[in-house]
Design a protein around this motif. Sequence first.
Motif, PDB file in Angstrom:
ATOM      1  N   LYS A   1       0.830  -1.168   0.029  1.00  0.00           N
ATOM      2  CA  LYS A   1      -0.056  -0.044  -0.026  1.00  0.00           C
ATOM      3  C   LYS A   1       0.906   1.372  -0.001  1.00  0.00           C
ATOM      4  N   ALA A   2       1.936   1.366   0.780  1.00  0.00           N
ATOM      5  CA  ALA A   2       2.675   2.344   0.963  1.00  0.00           C
ATOM      6  C   ALA A   2       3.566   2.781  -0.447  1.00  0.00           C
ATOM      7  N   THR A   3       3.925   1.442  -1.120  1.00  0.00           N
ATOM      8  CA  THR A   3       4.650   1.572  -2.334  1.00  0.00           C
ATOM      9  C   THR A   3       3.900   2.063  -3.408  1.00  0.00           C
ATOM     10  N   ASN A   4       2.651   1.518  -3.281  1.00  0.00           N
ATOM     11  CA  ASN A   4       1.544   1.856  -4.499  1.00  0.00           C
ATOM     12  C   ASN A   4       1.211   3.316  -4.242  1.00  0.00           C
ATOM     13  N   PHE A   5       1.056   4.145  -3.116  1.00  0.00           N
ATOM     14  CA  PHE A   5       0.631   5.372  -2.854  1.00  0.00           C
ATOM     15  C   PHE A   5       1.992   6.236  -3.453  1.00  0.00           C
ATOM     16  N   LEU A   6       3.254   5.830  -3.004  1.00  0.00           N
ATOM     17  CA  LEU A   6       4.507   6.432  -3.552  1.00  0.00           C
ATOM     18  C   LEU A   6       4.678   6.649  -4.891  1.00  0.00           C
ATOM     19  N   GLN A   7       4.293   5.447  -5.609  1.00  0.00           N
ATOM     20  CA  GLN A   7       4.800   5.432  -6.985  1.00  0.00           C
ATOM     21  C   GLN A   7       3.633   6.253  -7.890  1.00  0.00           C
TER      22      GLN A   7
ATOM     23  N   LEU B   1       9.268  -0.637  -1.453  1.00  0.00           N
ATOM     24  CA  LEU B   1       9.300  -1.033  -0.159  1.00  0.00           C
ATOM     25  C   LEU B   1       8.668  -2.378   0.039  1.00  0.00           C
ATOM     26  N   LYS B   2       9.735  -3.016   0.780  1.00  0.00           N
ATOM     27  CA  LYS B   2       9.475  -4.454   1.152  1.00  0.00           C
ATOM     28  C   LYS B   2       8.994  -4.731   2.667  1.00  0.00           C
TER      29      LYS B   2
ATOM     30  N   LEU C   1       2.136  13.501   4.816  1.00  0.00           N
ATOM     31  CA  LEU C   1       1.506  13.256   6.101  1.00  0.00           C
ATOM     32  C   LEU C   1       0.697  11.996   6.032  1.00  0.00           C
ATOM     33  N   TYR C   2       0.184  11.606   4.873  1.00  0.00           N
ATOM     34  CA  TYR C   2      -0.515  10.406   4.706  1.00  0.00           C
ATOM     35  C   TYR C   2       0.346   9.236   4.710  1.00  0.00           C
ATOM     36  N   TYR C   3       1.443   9.311   4.074  1.00  0.00           N
ATOM     37  CA  TYR C   3       2.544   8.178   3.879  1.00  0.00           C
ATOM     38  C   TYR C   3       3.054   8.083   5.325  1.00  0.00           C
ATOM     39  N   VAL C   4       3.200   8.894   6.119  1.00  0.00           N
ATOM     40  CA  VAL C   4       3.704   8.936   7.693  1.00  0.00           C
ATOM     41  C   VAL C   4       2.802   8.074   8.338  1.00  0.00           C
ATOM     42  N   ALA C   5       1.484   8.386   8.184  1.00  0.00           N
ATOM     43  CA  ALA C   5       0.088   7.831   8.991  1.00  0.00           C
ATOM     44  C   ALA C   5       0.277   6.556   8.822  1.00  0.00           C
ATOM     45  N   ILE C   6       0.274   6.195   7.329  1.00  0.00           N
ATOM     46  CA  ILE C   6      -0.233   4.667   7.198  1.00  0.00           C
ATOM     47  C   ILE C   6       1.018   3.799   7.605  1.00  0.00           C
TER      48      ILE C   6
END
Length: 498
Positions: free
Chosen positions: A246-252, A261-262, A458-463
């Motif tokens: 989810k984090a990788t998907n958001f960042l990409q 991110l693994k 901020l969203y990335y930090v939260a998740i």
Amino acid sequence: MKLTNEQQNILNLIKNGEKFLKIIAFAGTGKTTLLTEAAKQIKGRKLYIAFNKAIADEAFEKFKGTNTWVKTTHSLAYNYVIHRYGYKLKQNYSTMEIAQIYNIDYTTAYNAKIIFENFCNSASSGFNEETMTDEKRLAKTIFEDMLNKKLSVNHSFYLKKFQLDLISQNITFNEYDMILLDEAQDTNDVTLSIFYNLPAKQKIIVGDRHQQIYSFRGSINAINKLKAKIAFLTHSFRFDEKIAFKATNFLQIFKNEKANLKGLGNNKTIKTKAIISRTNAELILQMKYLIEDKKKFKTIREPSAIFGLALNLNKLENKEKLDKEFNYLKSFDREFKSLSKRKKEQYTDILNYIEEIADEDIELLTAVKVAKIDNLEKIYKKAKEYYKTSDSNLFLTTAHTAKGLEFDQVTICDDFPCYSSIAMWFKDSENLKKPNEGYLNFFLNNCKEQSQIDELNLYYVAITRAKVKLIDKTDFNYLNKEIAEMKIKEKIEEMIGK
């Protein structure tokens, strides 16, 4: 502890004497483990510079026995400047206090305060005399009044004074064998200048460029600014592959990130839970719902820090006695009383008046919204009671405060304005017409506004605070580029009134 191949490769670079190294460490990827191992294996004097006191306190224990001096930049500066010059310290100056001290209007005081803070956070050695305005002259006067002890100094001043003394060689340090600068994404220019000017054989800068969330304090993301050899930490020990995806998907999708991110975490037990909001207003609403459901909770920050300003705005409106630290709010009351009858009717009440004139003062605007929440005093009393006595495993925090923390289960509130922030960038620019490559790609290729990027971060930090389970109540629960493009388009049309 066995190091990953990524960690071992970086450690080898350090041991081989890489003079400047920047490590891009994604959430939970074991940067502290790597740095402490480096400190153990590199002989001589070392300095670890932490972003804040909480990180420094935690690091102090981890670096024990490694001949490493653990400090924040502020504590380095405080020990030198305050003691050497005998300055008196004041925590902060509100805009209204500046207005009262210099007998000026609120807007001029606010602008001068911003200019003063920007100068203190910069690497500049002085004010540019060729571009002087009334606000800039006042900012310079504030700085000089602190310098000459006519005014008590604040934290921004003594950090700047420390930097100025370093670059003018008015202060000398013995050379360190290694200096480590952590949380570099939240570093501002003055801190980066201090890092550059402290003498060391090796300098290592560490951070996550996607966790920069303090640009409103002048942070400039030194990870991007510093030219040095780059190494990556992408294997997270905090969470599993599902949250990592989810984090990788958001960042990409939203940050053009190329790395994956693994997730190496394998914890299955849920002991701690957190509700993470974007704003204090939403956080207090969550408290209200929990109280109504007779569920206990605990705030990460002391409740007075969350409620204090809003409660005193209500006291101001109800003509009650203010807490001493908020006496400066009386100036708003005097200004409101001086308005014509027609103007008063236009604003309805003093809270609406404050909201109107403080349109760029984020702290004040948030407090006005909080002040309008029903039964605020009762919610505050219950939050204070739980903060002191509750052993609840449910923690309430904003994303800013959550940085550096982790919980087994995290619920993300729906007040993260990522799409709205992107739409606002289009609304405020000349790019309202749909670009050929689509709204999202155009934003990614052209946006240089750090305030919009901070909202995404901020969203990335939260998740990435979640270790086992993530409950996402935002629009990003199901995410792909097509949905993102559609949502941005909807928000833009909503904002421009189509």
